[in-house]
Design a protein around this motif. Structure first.
Motif, PDB file in Angstrom:
ATOM      1  N   HIS A   8       0.643  -1.118   0.251  1.00  0.00           N
ATOM      2  CA  HIS A   8       0.190  -0.056   0.004  1.00  0.00           C
ATOM      3  C   HIS A   8       1.003   1.420   0.075  1.00  0.00           C
ATOM      4  CE1 HIS A   8      -3.542  -2.064   0.379  1.00  0.00           C
ATOM      5  NE2 HIS A   8      -3.148  -3.070   1.472  1.00  0.00           N
ATOM      6  N   MET A   9       2.019   1.003  -0.262  1.00  0.00           N
ATOM      7  CA  MET A   9       3.188   2.076  -0.240  1.00  0.00           C
ATOM      8  C   MET A   9       3.201   3.078   0.817  1.00  0.00           C
ATOM      9  SD  MET A   9       2.014   3.033  -4.518  1.00  0.00           S
ATOM     10  CE  MET A   9       3.534   4.249  -4.484  1.00  0.00           C
ATOM     11  N   GLU A  10       2.935   2.411   1.901  1.00  0.00           N
ATOM     12  CA  GLU A  10       3.063   2.968   3.316  1.00  0.00           C
ATOM     13  C   GLU A  10       4.817   2.851   3.643  1.00  0.00           C
ATOM     14  OE1 GLU A  10       1.041   4.739   5.155  1.00  0.00           O
ATOM     15  OE2 GLU A  10      -0.999   4.531   4.041  1.00  0.00           O
ATOM     16  N   VAL A  11       5.652   3.617   3.109  1.00  0.00           N
ATOM     17  CA  VAL A  11       7.104   3.613   3.283  1.00  0.00           C
ATOM     18  C   VAL A  11       7.256   3.745   4.623  1.00  0.00           C
ATOM     19  CG1 VAL A  11       9.131   4.221   2.472  1.00  0.00           C
ATOM     20  CG2 VAL A  11       7.268   4.004   0.811  1.00  0.00           C
ATOM     21  N   GLU A  12       6.876   5.122   5.250  1.00  0.00           N
ATOM     22  CA  GLU A  12       7.198   5.302   6.723  1.00  0.00           C
ATOM     23  C   GLU A  12       6.973   4.056   7.673  1.00  0.00           C
ATOM     24  OE1 GLU A  12       8.955   7.763   7.744  1.00  0.00           O
ATOM     25  OE2 GLU A  12       9.144   9.198   6.207  1.00  0.00           O
ATOM     26  N   PHE A  13       5.682   3.630   7.468  1.00  0.00           N
ATOM     27  CA  PHE A  13       5.322   2.708   8.416  1.00  0.00           C
ATOM     28  C   PHE A  13       5.948   1.228   8.200  1.00  0.00           C
ATOM     29  CE2 PHE A  13       2.622   0.042  11.062  1.00  0.00           C
ATOM     30  CZ  PHE A  13       1.903   0.732  11.973  1.00  0.00           C
ATOM     31  N   GLY A  15      18.951  -4.161   6.085  1.00  0.00           N
ATOM     32  CA  GLY A  15      19.047  -4.005   4.600  1.00  0.00           C
ATOM     33  C   GLY A  15      17.867  -3.233   4.068  1.00  0.00           C
ATOM     34  N   ILE A  16      16.741  -3.702   4.346  1.00  0.00           N
ATOM     35  CA  ILE A  16      15.387  -3.127   3.576  1.00  0.00           C
ATOM     36  C   ILE A  16      15.297  -1.648   4.233  1.00  0.00           C
ATOM     37  CG2 ILE A  16      13.792  -4.316   5.073  1.00  0.00           C
ATOM     38  CD1 ILE A  16      12.306  -4.631   2.049  1.00  0.00           C
ATOM     39  N   VAL A  17      15.627  -1.434   5.729  1.00  0.00           N
ATOM     40  CA  VAL A  17      15.341  -0.174   6.216  1.00  0.00           C
ATOM     41  C   VAL A  17      16.150   0.972   5.283  1.00  0.00           C
ATOM     42  CG1 VAL A  17      15.752   1.133   8.219  1.00  0.00           C
ATOM     43  CG2 VAL A  17      14.589  -1.007   8.459  1.00  0.00           C
ATOM     44  N   ILE A  63      14.510   5.760  -0.614  1.00  0.00           N
ATOM     45  CA  ILE A  63      13.570   5.903  -1.736  1.00  0.00           C
ATOM     46  C   ILE A  63      12.258   6.644  -1.179  1.00  0.00           C
ATOM     47  CG2 ILE A  63      13.992   3.983  -3.106  1.00  0.00           C
ATOM     48  CD1 ILE A  63      11.303   2.556  -1.885  1.00  0.00           C
ATOM     49  N   LYS A  64      12.453   6.817   0.319  1.00  0.00           N
ATOM     50  CA  LYS A  64      11.050   7.216   0.923  1.00  0.00           C
ATOM     51  C   LYS A  64      10.611   8.781   0.504  1.00  0.00           C
ATOM     52  CE  LYS A  64      13.185   8.995   5.285  1.00  0.00           C
ATOM     53  NZ  LYS A  64      12.963   8.860   6.559  1.00  0.00           N
ATOM     54  N   GLY A  65      11.679   9.623  -0.010  1.00  0.00           N
ATOM     55  CA  GLY A  65      11.227  10.936  -0.344  1.00  0.00           C
ATOM     56  C   GLY A  65      10.895  11.030  -1.900  1.00  0.00           C
ATOM     57  N   ILE A  66      10.676   9.981  -2.663  1.00  0.00           N
ATOM     58  CA  ILE A  66      10.423  10.109  -4.103  1.00  0.00           C
ATOM     59  C   ILE A  66       8.981  10.588  -4.523  1.00  0.00           C
ATOM     60  CG2 ILE A  66      10.266   8.685  -6.125  1.00  0.00           C
ATOM     61  CD1 ILE A  66      12.768   7.038  -5.081  1.00  0.00           C
ATOM     62  N   GLU A  67       8.831  11.609  -4.941  1.00  0.00           N
ATOM     63  CA  GLU A  67       7.251  12.015  -5.263  1.00  0.00           C
ATOM     64  C   GLU A  67       6.776  11.344  -6.470  1.00  0.00           C
ATOM     65  OE1 GLU A  67       7.588  16.272  -5.319  1.00  0.00           O
ATOM     66  OE2 GLU A  67       8.084  16.593  -3.282  1.00  0.00           O
ATOM     67  N   ASP A  68       7.416  10.692  -7.357  1.00  0.00           N
ATOM     68  CA  ASP A  68       6.896  10.185  -8.505  1.00  0.00           C
ATOM     69  C   ASP A  68       6.261   8.882  -8.028  1.00  0.00           C
ATOM     70  OD1 ASP A  68       6.682   8.723 -10.663  1.00  0.00           O
ATOM     71  OD2 ASP A  68       8.154   9.718 -11.879  1.00  0.00           O
ATOM     72  N   HIS A  69       4.910   8.963  -8.141  1.00  0.00           N
ATOM     73  CA  HIS A  69       4.123   7.774  -7.685  1.00  0.00           C
ATOM     74  C   HIS A  69       4.437   6.380  -8.336  1.00  0.00           C
ATOM     75  CE1 HIS A  69       0.703   5.103  -7.498  1.00  0.00           C
ATOM     76  NE2 HIS A  69       0.527   5.650  -6.488  1.00  0.00           N
ATOM     77  N   ASN A  70       4.799   6.623  -9.552  1.00  0.00           N
ATOM     78  CA  ASN A  70       5.198   5.562 -10.427  1.00  0.00           C
ATOM     79  C   ASN A  70       6.635   4.990 -10.096  1.00  0.00           C
ATOM     80  OD1 ASN A  70       2.628   4.948 -11.572  1.00  0.00           O
ATOM     81  ND2 ASN A  70       3.457   6.600 -13.456  1.00  0.00           N
ATOM     82  N   LEU A  72       8.176   5.434  -7.317  1.00  0.00           N
ATOM     83  CA  LEU A  72       8.196   4.655  -5.986  1.00  0.00           C
ATOM     84  C   LEU A  72       7.484   3.399  -5.962  1.00  0.00           C
ATOM     85  CD1 LEU A  72       8.648   5.231  -2.982  1.00  0.00           C
ATOM     86  CD2 LEU A  72       6.390   6.342  -2.794  1.00  0.00           C
ATOM     87  N   ALA A  73       6.311   3.413  -6.691  1.00  0.00           N
ATOM     88  CA  ALA A  73       5.794   2.022  -6.651  1.00  0.00           C
ATOM     89  C   ALA A  73       6.623   1.114  -7.388  1.00  0.00           C
ATOM     90  CB  ALA A  73       4.343   1.988  -7.637  1.00  0.00           C
ATOM     91  N   GLY A  74       7.224   1.409  -8.385  1.00  0.00           N
ATOM     92  CA  GLY A  74       8.352   0.361  -9.116  1.00  0.00           C
ATOM     93  C   GLY A  74       9.208  -0.033  -8.325  1.00  0.00           C
ATOM     94  N   HIS A  75       9.962   0.812  -7.265  1.00  0.00           N
ATOM     95  CA  HIS A  75      10.976   0.230  -6.418  1.00  0.00           C
ATOM     96  C   HIS A  75      10.327  -0.645  -5.402  1.00  0.00           C
ATOM     97  CE1 HIS A  75      13.931   2.968  -7.474  1.00  0.00           C
ATOM     98  NE2 HIS A  75      13.596   4.003  -7.053  1.00  0.00           N
ATOM     99  N   LEU A  76       8.888  -0.158  -4.876  1.00  0.00           N
ATOM    100  CA  LEU A  76       8.373  -1.081  -3.878  1.00  0.00           C
ATOM    101  C   LEU A  76       8.096  -2.563  -4.575  1.00  0.00           C
ATOM    102  CD1 LEU A  76       6.208   1.247  -2.084  1.00  0.00           C
ATOM    103  CD2 LEU A  76       8.105   0.280  -1.444  1.00  0.00           C
ATOM    104  N   ALA A  77       7.380  -2.629  -5.716  1.00  0.00           N
ATOM    105  CA  ALA A  77       7.425  -3.943  -6.472  1.00  0.00           C
ATOM    106  C   ALA A  77       8.544  -4.912  -6.726  1.00  0.00           C
ATOM    107  CB  ALA A  77       6.645  -3.474  -7.955  1.00  0.00           C
ATOM    108  N   MET A  78       9.849  -3.959  -7.002  1.00  0.00           N
ATOM    109  CA  MET A  78      10.949  -4.877  -7.062  1.00  0.00           C
ATOM    110  C   MET A  78      11.243  -5.313  -5.665  1.00  0.00           C
ATOM    111  SD  MET A  78      14.588  -3.334  -8.348  1.00  0.00           S
ATOM    112  CE  MET A  78      14.810  -2.209  -7.028  1.00  0.00           C
ATOM    113  N   PHE A  79      10.957  -4.791  -4.533  1.00  0.00           N
ATOM    114  CA  PHE A  79      11.217  -5.058  -3.218  1.00  0.00           C
ATOM    115  C   PHE A  79      10.618  -6.345  -2.923  1.00  0.00           C
ATOM    116  CE2 PHE A  79      12.738  -0.744  -1.693  1.00  0.00           C
ATOM    117  CZ  PHE A  79      13.765  -0.699  -2.289  1.00  0.00           C
TER     118      PHE A  79
END
Length: 1342
Positions: A688-693, A705-707, A713-720, A722-729
């Motif tokens: 759900h892209m809740e990076v801080e949580f 490592g993941i922290v 990446i937490k400051g990235i404003e480009d939604h796609n 950021l979502a791409g990074h999280l999908a990769m994780f």
């Protein structure tokens, strides 16, 4: 149950009354009593009309539509008809002479049947105004009857006859019964065929005791049902359900029987509802309820579960008893008449009308009462009395609207009171109305009228007061609408959803759907909307990005949707139908994109209509006019988590994650304390892209490592992006690629594919995004292909990878091309490429490939070029190219290759080359064999055996010497080859046992071998040798016996060996034997004391050894062997010191005097006469210890004292020499000089220097060793003999004796050994000791 009204008319009181509800709508209630007036009341208890009768009312009945009320009365042949629509009464002449007794309207048409007391019948058709009189239908009074759906009329009379007639009055069937019939009804009795769909069964109570069932299709087989006497008489009965009859008996019993053929008359249910009496039973099919009255109370049962009591109404005021019950057709109202003539009307079912705005709800609590409540904000409920029974209710932030048909009444909801504002008439019947703060919007006949609620209060422009939608030119009908704080939203039959922005008074958004939009439900802000289309499919629509999302598993029976009003649950909504609520979540910001998911379902109790959803709590309106709160099953985690088991907690966790309730999920994970649960929460946060949580969760579980990755990446404003990074994780790489490509940084997709080694995808992406990267990706891809064995494609990609300007990269590619070419069979190209390439490793790898392909000459060539000589030589050997092997041998280190070459050369008879190769291969056996057999060079063979200790070689050499007859050498090499038995036999045969014994004595040999030698020597009476080998094999007593038997020529050696034997044996008996021998007990010849000393040393009896050492030293001293005496005492001193035994003071003193004597020679030799003189004075003062050399020592003392200027000392010792016993022994050379000294004495003396005592700092002469101050013996310097000084301390590194650092250093300039231990020494070995405390601890016995 709420009482709507109570009729207590004086004119009616005192006698029972008749009443009847208007059919269908139930809006009117006709009541007749003893006052000869039929009064008509509306459902709220207001009297609407009256019909005056000439006598008591006999019967009254409403027609099937409830339009006409027909009444007959005593003393009148007229029929009174009251029209409900016009409120007018008309009178119809029956044309009958006799008194009327019965009246009933048909179920299907407007046909009225009237019976008389004489049994005549009149059938009146109101539509055609035709009257059909039928005389003599019965012979006596007609008392009861009923119509069926086919317009057949059944009648019963006092003549005990039942007749069935058609609507023309013709009798079709008739039958006789045993007693007077009453309460006749038509119904459908259940037969086995269940085919008859017509009402063909007549049921009638006969004689108040029996129920008679008469089937028109089977007239010859009627059924009579009789009941227990204890029940009393039948009061009333009614058909319901699937062929069941409910019967009420006078004594309070309620009974249900079945009319199914198989179980006819069977009691399905029986209960005693009332203790004393039961007066009436009424069933409402619409409500599915049954009511009974008696004993001053009404009891209501649920027909679905008769055992359950739905409600009980107590009427304590009615002392005369209750009378009759009747429901309205819609089941909303229940009327009860009493014996005293009063009438009660109760509300049993309310229309479920309700609305919600924000967290405020409004709902109907009575027919003319609306309650407004806000439980969430804790406001007290407000009740609003409305003017009419409403069809619709709507609530806004400050207003309430209620109305029916085309009128709506508006009320202002004040803090303290409710004020009626106005009523508004609309253009047509209002289907629904919506309110918000200032505006109301009403939907009437496909149009929406938006208008201000309080137009006179607001200073508004005229055109903003009201507006009609859609515009005149738009050919569409509005099917649904909603009002939020900012927008009017409506959906049309053309599938258009329009957003009208109220503040700007214009349309801001429209969405076109392929099908008509039936219902819309916006969220509180209007930014999301659920709509249901005409195909009953549900969608979520977001006007912000004009996107729609289908709602999964959307039931076609859904009645409505509620969004959660809790501010934190932005995406949660429920869809509800009659018996279930489905919870959905709209996941807007998910990696996979926005979507709607079904979170779960919750059962809803019967006839509950949801009004409001707040934080998982559903407020529902019930039929009884109350609200009931239900918790959704999907929000079970809101309850206390204290006593919940782990399995249930995991299910709750799944729910919480679906609903994006991360703080609640955190709490559950904390209680579970399970790694899997934490990981599930973390993955959901990423999803759900809740990076801080997610960072918070991963920190909690220690995933560093993941922290770190998420922090980046937490400051990235480009939604796609950021979502791409999280999908990769989350390992969803295809989705990550799509998101990266849609983002502002598409290169991230290429980087990801390269990191994952998805080279195919990386190449495709590189063509589009970074063509300059293709060679580098091709190279990586080629390496992978090579690894998997796809050499064809690997070669292609290596070739594509050559850039021409990146040397290092190109070299890798060219190396790949070379290897792949060879693997593909293009050997020439591959070999040439490899030879040109600078890499040695490549040449080795290509050589290895060629070797597996049996291409030996090319392989060897590449190995040689790559300087891999061992491998090259190995391959040359395989192709028998010995010349090349010979050339390479100097560079070859592998013994294996040398061995192969050596074998080849030996086979060729070239033994010298073979022997060199065997040596390089370290094959010593072969080297020895060639030296002995072929090169005739036994010396070399022997030297190799000695060097290498080769067992096989030693055997060969032994064999060689045996052939030569050199038995001594043969024995030596047999022992070397561990063939001890053969060596022993050979020694015995050839009398070479001594050689064998010598060799074996120096080897590490088994005890048996030593024993065999010992026994051999014992046989030959060679005691010393026998003793030696018995000692070696541990037989100490035999060894000692032989040593003591040795002849005197071997005495010294034998005693030494005997001492060693006793030392090893540690046996007291053996020790005493040896001591006796040494003391001369056995042969009368005492042995030298040194042997006793050595024995004590061997036995570690150090005190005895010390005493012996002193005796030995004394003897040596007496003999003049001062150095020997010194060494004996010194070695004993060191031994005792090492054993931490106190040193006897006599030994220490003797050693000090002997050492002083030894120092004299050193100092005199070095020309230091003062030091020499001082030491000689010390020796001369103890001259008795030097009996052999008294005169020479005194002479030297006199001379050295004279030289050093110690004239007085020289004089005193010269005087001693003049004694008669010494005078003649003085060396003639010095005699006259000494005599002259005595004759002319010179008593001048150089004063001895004083230095401090190291113990107490007392100043004393430097050669004085006993401190007068502290009475301590002071350690002496081994270099000068003076006492030690604290600040000038050193020790000999070998013997640890102290010396004055400055003096010892000076001494070592001329000497190179320690004066005490005689070990070699140089002044660089000396270290000055700053803290000498440990050396001052005395080691000598005081």
């Amino acid at each position: 149950m709420k009482r709507v009204f109570l009729l207590l008319e004086k004119t009616l009181l005192g006698t029972p009354i008749q009443f009847t509800w208007q059919k269908t709508s139930g809006n009117y209630l006709a009541v007749a009593g003893a006052d000869h007036i039929v009064k008509i009341f509306d459902r709220h208890g207001q009297k609407r009309s009256e019909i005056n009768l000439p006598g008591n009312c006999v019967a009254m009945d409403w027609d099937k539509d409830g339009d006409i009320l027909a009444v007959i009365a005593e003393q009148s042949s007229g029929i009174y008809l009251w029209d409900a629509n016009t409120n007018k009464t008309s009178q119809l002449d029956s044309g009958m002479r006799d008194q009327m007794s019965f009246l009933l309207w048909s179920k299907v048409g407007s046909v009225l049947a009237v019976g008389t007391v004489k049994g005549n019948l009149l059938i009146y058709n109101r539509q055609t105004s035709r009257k059909i009189p039928v005389l003599g239908k019965h012979t006596k009074r007609i008392t009861c009857g009923c119509w069926n759906a086919e317009n057949l009329l059944a009648l019963g009379g006092e003549d005990k006859m039942i007749t069935v007639s058609n609507q023309e009055g013709d009798t079709i069937r008739q039958t006789q019964v045993r007693a007077e019939p009453s309460n006749m009804q038509f119904s459908l009795m259940k037969t086995d065929e269940r085919s008859a769909a017509t009402e063909s069964t007549i049921s009638v109570v006969v004689g108040k005791k029996m129920l008679f069932l008469f089937n028109l299709n089977d007239p010859d087989d009627p059924v009579s049902l009789e009941f227990q006497q204890g029940y009393g008489t039948i009061v009333c009965y009614t058909w319901y359900g699937d062929g069941y009859i409910m019967i009420g008996f006078s004594r309070g019993t309620l009974l249900v029987i079945s009319t199914h053929t198989q179980e006819i008359g069977k009691e399905v249910f029986q209960t005693c509802d009332h203790k004393d009496s039961l007066t009436s039973v009424a069933v409402s099919q619409t409500l599915n309820k049954a009511a009974t009255c008696g004993d001053n109370c009404i009891k209501i049962h649920d027909l679905a579960e008769l055992k359950d009591m739905y409600a009980i109404i107590n009427l304590d005021d009615e002392n005369k008893g209750l009378d009759t019950l009747a429901w309205t057709d819609d089941g909303q109202l229940l009327a009860l008449s009493t014996q005293r003539g009063s009438l009660y009307v109760f509300l049993t079912k309310l229309p479920i009308l309700g609305d919600a705005c924000s967290t405020r709800v409004a709902y109907l609590t009575s027919l003319l009462e609306v309650t407004v409540a806000n439980h969430v904000e804790g406001e007290l409920p407000i009740t609003v009395s409305v003017d009419v029974e409403p069809n619709f209710v709507a609530v806004g932030l400050y207003h309430l609207a209620a109305g029916m048909n085309n009128r709506a009444w508006f009320y202002v909801l004040g803090e303290k009171a409710v004020k009626k504002l106005k009523d508004v008439e609309y253009l047509g019947t209002v289907a629904s109305i919506c309110l918000h703060s200032d505006y109301a919007a009403a939907l009437c006949e496909g149009k929406v009228q938006l208008h201000l609620i309080e137009s006179e209060i607001l200073d508004t422009q005229e055109e903003r007061e009201t507006r009609l939608f859609p515009a005149v030119d738009e050919k569409c009908r509005i099917l649904c609408h909603a009002l939020t704080s900012d927008f009017l939203i409506y959906g049309t039959d053309a599938g258009v959803i329009q957003y009208f922005y109220i503040e700007d008074w214009q349309f801001v958004n429209d969405y076109r759907h392929p099908f008509g939009v039936k219902k819309i439900f916006p969220d509180p802000n209007g930014t999301r909307l659920v709509f249901i289309d005409e195909k009953s499919e549900g969608f979520v629509y977001c006007p912000v990005n004009d996107a729609t999302y289908e709602i999964p598993d959307f039931s076609p029976t859904i009645k409505g949707v509620l969004w959660d009003n809790w501010p934190m649950d932005k995406g949660v909504f429920v869809a509800y139908d009659d018996d279930k609520v489905y919870t959905y979540v709209f996941h807007k910001d998910a990696i996979q994109g926005s979507k709607v998911i079904l979170a779960g379902g919750t059962k809803v109790p019967f006839s509950h209509k949801p009004l409001l959803l707040y934080n998982g709590e559903l407020t529902c309106q019930t039929q009884s006019g109350k609200v009931n709160n239900i918790f959704l099953s999907t929000h079970s985690f809101r309850n206390s988590l204290k006593d919940v088991g782990p399995e249930e907690l995991r299910q709750m966790l799944t729910q919480a994650l679906m609903l994006k309730r991360f703080p609640d999920a955190w709490e559950m994970c904390r209680i579970l304390n399970d790694h899997a649960a934490w990981n599930e929460l973390a993955k959901a946060c990423l999803h759900h892209m809740e990076v801080e949580f997610a960072i918070r969760v991963y920190r909690a579980i220690g995933n560093v490592g993941i922290v770190m990755s998420l922090d980046q990446i937490k400051g990235i404003e480009d939604h796609n992006l950021l979502a791409g990074h999280l999908a990769m994780f989350t390992n969803d790489f295809n989705l990550a690629q799509d998101l990266y490509l849609a983002s502002s940084c598409p290169m991230a997709a290429l980087e990801m594919r390269r990191d994952l080694q998805h080279w195919d995808s990386a190449l495709q992406l590189a063509k589009r995004l970074a063509p300059d990267q293709i060679p580098f990706i091709s190279k990586e891809y080629a390496i992978q292909l090579e690894f998997t064995g796809d050499y064809v494609n690997a070669l292609t990609h290596y070739e594509k990878g050559i850039t021409g300007d990146n040397k290092e990269h190109d070299e890798v590619c060219l190396a790949g091309v070379a290897q792949m070419s060879i693997r593909m069979g293009d050997i020439r190209r591959g070999v040439n490429q490899a030879l040109r390439h600078p890499s040695r490793v490549l040449k080795r790898d290509c050589g290895a490939i060629l070797e597996t392909m049996k291409q030996f000459s090319e392989a060897a060539q590449l190995y040689e070029k790559g300087l891999y000589y061992d491998k090259a030589a190995s391959v040359y050997i395989r192709c028998k190219n010995w010349v090349k092997v010979g050339e390479l041998l100097p560079h070859v280190s592998s013994p294996k290759i040398h061995l192969q070459y050596a074998k080849a050369k030996e086979a060729d008879g070239r033994y010298k080359e073979a022997v060199v190769a065997y040596e390089n291969a370290k094959q010593w056996t072969s080297v020895i064999r060639i030296y002995l057999d072929h090169l005739n060079h036994p010396e070399k063979a022997v030297s190799i055996v000695r060097e290498t200790q080769s067992l096989d070689g030693a055997k060969m050499v032994a064999r060689f010497f045996l052939q030569l007859g050199d038995y001594g050498s043969a024995i030596q090499f047999l022992v070397l080859s561990k063939c001890n038995h053969e060596a022993f036999t050979l020694a015995q045969q050839h009398n070479k046992m001594e050689i064998y014994a010598d060799i074996i004595g120096s080897e590490d040999t088994a005890n048996e071998d030593y024993q065999s030698i010992a026994l051999h020597f014992e046989g030959e009476k060679r005691h010393f040798q026998a003793g030696k080998f018995f000692l070696l094999c541990g037989q100490y007593s035999r060894a000692l016996k032989h040593f003591l038997k040795c002849p005197s020529s071997e005495d010294n050696m034998a005693i030494e060996m005997a001492i060693e034997t006793v030392g090893q044996a540690k046996d007291e008996l053996l020790t005493s034997q040896l001591i006796d021998h040494l003391m001369g007990e056995s042969d009368g010849m005492p042995k030298d004391a040194k042997y006793l000393f050595r024995l004590y040393m061997a036995l570690k009896q150090y005190r005895e050894a010390a005493r012996t050492a002193i005796i030995i030293a004394r003897e040596e001293q007496s003999s003049g062997n001062y150095r020997n005496a010194h060494d004996v005492l010194f070695s004993m001193y060191i031994e005792l010191k090492s054993q931490k035994i106190k040193i006897p003071s006599e030994m220490a003193t003797n050693l000090m005097i002997l050492h002083s004597y030894i120092l004299v020679k050193i100092h005199v030799k070095n020309g230091d006469h003062m030091k020499g003189a001082r030491m000689l004075i010390r020796v001369a003062n103890n001259i008795s210890k030097f009996p052999s050399h008294i005169v020479p020592i005194l002479t030297s003392t006199v001379i050295e004292c004279h030289r050093a200027g110690l004239k007085n000392s020289a004089f005193s010792f010269a005087a001693m020499l003049m004694r008669p016993e010494y005078r003649n022994k003085i060396n003639a050379k010095y005699k006259k000089k000494i005599e002259a000294m005595v004759r002319r004495p010179d008593t001048s003396e150089t004063e001895e220097a004083t230095t401090p005592c190291p113990f107490c700092e007392f100043m004393l002469p430097e050669c004085e060793l006993l401190c007068p101050g502290c009475k301590n013996n002071i350690p002496y310097c081994i270099a000068t003999g003076r006492h030690m000084l604290k600040d000038d301390w050193t020790v000999c590194p070998h013997c640890d004796f102290p010396a004055l650092y400055s003096e010892f250093k000076m001494l070592l300039n001329t000497e190179n050994t320690c004066p005490m231990c005689s070990e070699r020494l140089n002044f660089s070995h000396l270290k000055k000791i700053m803290n000498s405390t440990q050396y001052l601890q005395t080691e000598v016995e005081q």
